[in-house]
Design a protein around this motif. Structure first.
Motif, PDB file in Angstrom:
ATOM      1  N   ASP A  88       0.855  -1.187   0.000  1.00 42.67           N
ATOM      2  CA  ASP A  88       0.000   0.000   0.000  1.00 42.67           C
ATOM      3  C   ASP A  88       0.898   1.245   0.000  1.00 42.67           C
ATOM      4  O   ASP A  88       1.505   1.584   1.023  1.00 42.67           O
ATOM      5  CB  ASP A  88      -0.896  -0.018   1.241  1.00 42.67           C
ATOM      6  CG  ASP A  88      -1.929   1.101   1.237  1.00 42.67           C
ATOM      7  OD1 ASP A  88      -1.678   2.149   0.613  1.00 42.67           O
ATOM      8  OD2 ASP A  88      -2.987   0.937   1.879  1.00 42.67           O
ATOM      9  N   ILE A  89       0.980   1.916  -1.148  1.00 43.74           N
ATOM     10  CA  ILE A  89       1.859   3.080  -1.276  1.00 43.74           C
ATOM     11  C   ILE A  89       1.390   4.240  -0.400  1.00 43.74           C
ATOM     12  O   ILE A  89       2.209   5.005   0.127  1.00 43.74           O
ATOM     13  CB  ILE A  89       1.962   3.521  -2.751  1.00 43.74           C
ATOM     14  CG1 ILE A  89       2.697   2.452  -3.570  1.00 43.74           C
ATOM     15  CG2 ILE A  89       2.697   4.852  -2.874  1.00 43.74           C
ATOM     16  CD1 ILE A  89       2.888   2.811  -5.024  1.00 43.74           C
ATOM     17  N   ILE A  90       0.090   4.376  -0.223  1.00 42.04           N
ATOM     18  CA  ILE A  90      -0.431   5.463   0.616  1.00 42.04           C
ATOM     19  C   ILE A  90       0.059   5.312   2.051  1.00 42.04           C
ATOM     20  O   ILE A  90       0.479   6.284   2.694  1.00 42.04           O
ATOM     21  CB  ILE A  90      -1.974   5.493   0.569  1.00 42.04           C
ATOM     22  CG1 ILE A  90      -2.439   5.857  -0.845  1.00 42.04           C
ATOM     23  CG2 ILE A  90      -2.519   6.494   1.586  1.00 42.04           C
ATOM     24  CD1 ILE A  90      -3.940   5.849  -1.019  1.00 42.04           C
ATOM     25  N   ARG A  91       0.042   4.081   2.559  1.00 43.56           N
ATOM     26  CA  ARG A  91       0.561   3.836   3.909  1.00 43.56           C
ATOM     27  C   ARG A  91       2.063   4.124   3.975  1.00 43.56           C
ATOM     28  O   ARG A  91       2.562   4.659   4.974  1.00 43.56           O
ATOM     29  CB  ARG A  91       0.288   2.392   4.333  1.00 43.56           C
ATOM     30  CG  ARG A  91      -1.169   2.109   4.705  1.00 43.56           C
ATOM     31  CD  ARG A  91      -1.343   0.643   5.084  1.00 43.56           C
ATOM     32  NE  ARG A  91      -0.489   0.273   6.209  1.00 43.56           N
ATOM     33  CZ  ARG A  91      -0.845   0.383   7.492  1.00 43.56           C
ATOM     34  NH1 ARG A  91      -2.031   0.856   7.810  1.00 43.56           N
ATOM     35  NH2 ARG A  91      -0.022   0.010   8.453  1.00 43.56           N
ATOM     36  N   MET A  92       2.775   3.778   2.916  1.00 43.56           N
ATOM     37  CA  MET A  92       4.217   4.051   2.879  1.00 43.56           C
ATOM     38  C   MET A  92       4.481   5.554   2.935  1.00 43.56           C
ATOM     39  O   MET A  92       5.386   6.019   3.638  1.00 43.56           O
ATOM     40  CB  MET A  92       4.846   3.467   1.613  1.00 43.56           C
ATOM     41  CG  MET A  92       4.889   1.956   1.558  1.00 43.56           C
ATOM     42  SD  MET A  92       5.715   1.367   0.055  1.00 43.56           S
ATOM     43  CE  MET A  92       7.419   1.473   0.551  1.00 43.56           C
ATOM     44  N   ALA A 110       6.552   7.647   5.631  1.00 42.67           N
ATOM     45  CA  ALA A 110       7.722   8.414   5.196  1.00 42.67           C
ATOM     46  C   ALA A 110       7.717   9.829   5.753  1.00 42.67           C
ATOM     47  O   ALA A 110       8.777  10.400   6.051  1.00 42.67           O
ATOM     48  CB  ALA A 110       7.777   8.448   3.671  1.00 42.67           C
ATOM     49  N   ALA A 111       6.528  10.403   5.904  1.00 43.80           N
ATOM     50  CA  ALA A 111       6.423  11.789   6.380  1.00 43.80           C
ATOM     51  C   ALA A 111       7.033  11.967   7.768  1.00 43.80           C
ATOM     52  O   ALA A 111       7.542  13.047   8.099  1.00 43.80           O
ATOM     53  CB  ALA A 111       4.957  12.218   6.390  1.00 43.80           C
ATOM     54  N   TYR A 112       7.020  10.919   8.578  1.00 45.62           N
ATOM     55  CA  TYR A 112       7.556  11.016   9.941  1.00 45.62           C
ATOM     56  C   TYR A 112       9.091  11.038   9.970  1.00 45.62           C
ATOM     57  O   TYR A 112       9.680  11.418  10.983  1.00 45.62           O
ATOM     58  CB  TYR A 112       7.055   9.844  10.788  1.00 45.62           C
ATOM     59  CG  TYR A 112       5.575   9.907  11.100  1.00 45.62           C
ATOM     60  CD1 TYR A 112       5.073  10.807  12.032  1.00 45.62           C
ATOM     61  CD2 TYR A 112       4.680   9.055  10.457  1.00 45.62           C
ATOM     62  CE1 TYR A 112       3.713  10.866  12.319  1.00 45.62           C
ATOM     63  CE2 TYR A 112       3.319   9.097  10.736  1.00 45.62           C
ATOM     64  CZ  TYR A 112       2.842  10.008  11.668  1.00 45.62           C
ATOM     65  OH  TYR A 112       1.495  10.057  11.944  1.00 45.62           O
ATOM     66  N   THR A 141      10.404  10.660  -1.503  1.00 40.80           N
ATOM     67  CA  THR A 141       9.346  10.542  -2.512  1.00 40.80           C
ATOM     68  C   THR A 141       9.125   9.064  -2.832  1.00 40.80           C
ATOM     69  O   THR A 141      10.086   8.297  -2.951  1.00 40.80           O
ATOM     70  CB  THR A 141       9.704  11.298  -3.804  1.00 40.80           C
ATOM     71  OG1 THR A 141      10.934  10.779  -4.334  1.00 40.80           O
ATOM     72  CG2 THR A 141       9.866  12.780  -3.529  1.00 40.80           C
ATOM     73  N   ILE A 142       7.865   8.700  -2.963  1.00 44.72           N
ATOM     74  CA  ILE A 142       7.493   7.316  -3.264  1.00 44.72           C
ATOM     75  C   ILE A 142       6.494   7.329  -4.411  1.00 44.72           C
ATOM     76  O   ILE A 142       5.491   8.048  -4.362  1.00 44.72           O
ATOM     77  CB  ILE A 142       6.871   6.625  -2.033  1.00 44.72           C
ATOM     78  CG1 ILE A 142       7.839   6.683  -0.843  1.00 44.72           C
ATOM     79  CG2 ILE A 142       6.505   5.177  -2.354  1.00 44.72           C
ATOM     80  CD1 ILE A 142       7.230   6.207   0.469  1.00 44.72           C
ATOM     81  N   SER A 157       9.280   3.061  -6.636  1.00 46.47           N
ATOM     82  CA  SER A 157      10.521   3.811  -6.478  1.00 46.47           C
ATOM     83  C   SER A 157      10.457   4.660  -5.214  1.00 46.47           C
ATOM     84  O   SER A 157       9.494   5.399  -5.000  1.00 46.47           O
ATOM     85  CB  SER A 157      10.746   4.712  -7.699  1.00 46.47           C
ATOM     86  OG  SER A 157      11.779   5.642  -7.459  1.00 46.47           O
ATOM     87  N   ILE A 158      11.486   4.534  -4.377  1.00 43.96           N
ATOM     88  CA  ILE A 158      11.605   5.347  -3.165  1.00 43.96           C
ATOM     89  C   ILE A 158      12.904   6.147  -3.262  1.00 43.96           C
ATOM     90  O   ILE A 158      13.967   5.569  -3.489  1.00 43.96           O
ATOM     91  CB  ILE A 158      11.649   4.473  -1.892  1.00 43.96           C
ATOM     92  CG1 ILE A 158      10.394   3.602  -1.796  1.00 43.96           C
ATOM     93  CG2 ILE A 158      11.799   5.339  -0.645  1.00 43.96           C
ATOM     94  CD1 ILE A 158      10.455   2.575  -0.683  1.00 43.96           C
TER      95      ILE A 158
END
Length: 252
Positions: A137-141, A145-147, A175-176, A191-192
């Motif tokens: 789930d990219i949204i969860r990633m 990542a924001a933290y 960025t993801i 891609s991260i």
């Protein structure tokens, strides 16, 4: 001839190397380039790298520098190195820089890129991505990542084996996104990209491993701040595999 400082920007496929740093009885990027420089210049040259990459990690634009008294121009050095190093290492550019320039200590920012392929494997991607069987789930990633952005003590995300005491680093951006693989457009990879003022030992891969856990639903994104302040490596999810990691860019 007067000594000059040469800056190299190079790309390499890390699949056949035990990382950048020279090791006894191991094939490394540093030693491979130094041997080529010996053939080209006749000098015993020690080359400085912008960072330590592990076995299997790749580089898109790695930066190195070395001092030489050779009469060869930077262009001639570039061409001669490529004749000796290709196909696993390619010198993208070579130039004379100031004597004070150091590829590691002069760096201001670095960007690492990590590629993940979910589901079925693909022969074109072997050794170049991290495979994850389950959907991510990219949204969860992205929430997780924001933290990580901002200045933090990242000691919980540093692997053992490092002597560095100052473990505070600033992450400017993560960025993801999902993108298509160029050779086979039907194949998609995640891609991260992580940009920071510096990275601790295996910090990028430990952050990615945590983001993967968040994307798989194994870790609530809201738990990231607690992991950071814990300064405890044992509380952090497993390190992501080296094959998907690339040093993308170094800013000076």
């Amino acid at each position: 001839m007067k000594e000059k400082n040469i800056k190299l920007v190079l790309a390499y496929n890390g699949s056949r190397f035990y990382g950048w740093q020279k090791q006894k009885d191991k094939i490394t990027v540093q030693e491979t380039i130094e041997k080529a420089l010996k053939v080209i210049t006749g000098e015993d040259i020690k080359i400085n790298g912008c960072g330590r990459t592990d076995r299997g990690v790749h580089a898109i634009s790695y930066v190195a520098n070395f001092k030489t008294s050779s009469y060869l121009t930077s262009r001639q050095i570039k061409n001669a190195l490529n004749a000796n190093l290709f196909p696993y290492i390619f010198i993208k550019s070579a130039e004379v820089v100031s004597p004070e320039f150091h590829s590691r200590y002069s760096a201001k920012k670095k960007t690492y890129r990590y590629l993940i392929k979910t589901g079925e494997k693909n022969p074109f991607l072997n050794g170049l991505v991290c495979y994850v069987k389950e959907p991510i789930d990219i949204i969860r990633m992205k929430k997780a990542a924001a933290y990580f952005t901002g200045r933090h003590n990242f000691s919980a995300f540093q692997a053992s084996g490092s002597s560095i005491r100052d473990t505070e680093r600033t992450i400017y951006k993560i960025t993801i996104k999902e993108e298509r693989f160029t050779i086979d457009p039907e194949v998609k990879v995640i891609s991260i990209e992580i940009t920071a003022d510096g990275f601790l030992y295996k910090m990028a891969r430990n952050i990615v491993g945590t983001l993967i856990y968040a994307g798989l639903g194994k870790l609530p994104p809201e738990d990231i701040p607690e992991l950071i302040v814990s300064c405890n490596r044992k509380k952090v999810p497993p390190t992501a595999h080296p094959e998907g990691l690339y040093l993308k860019k170094v800013v000076y």
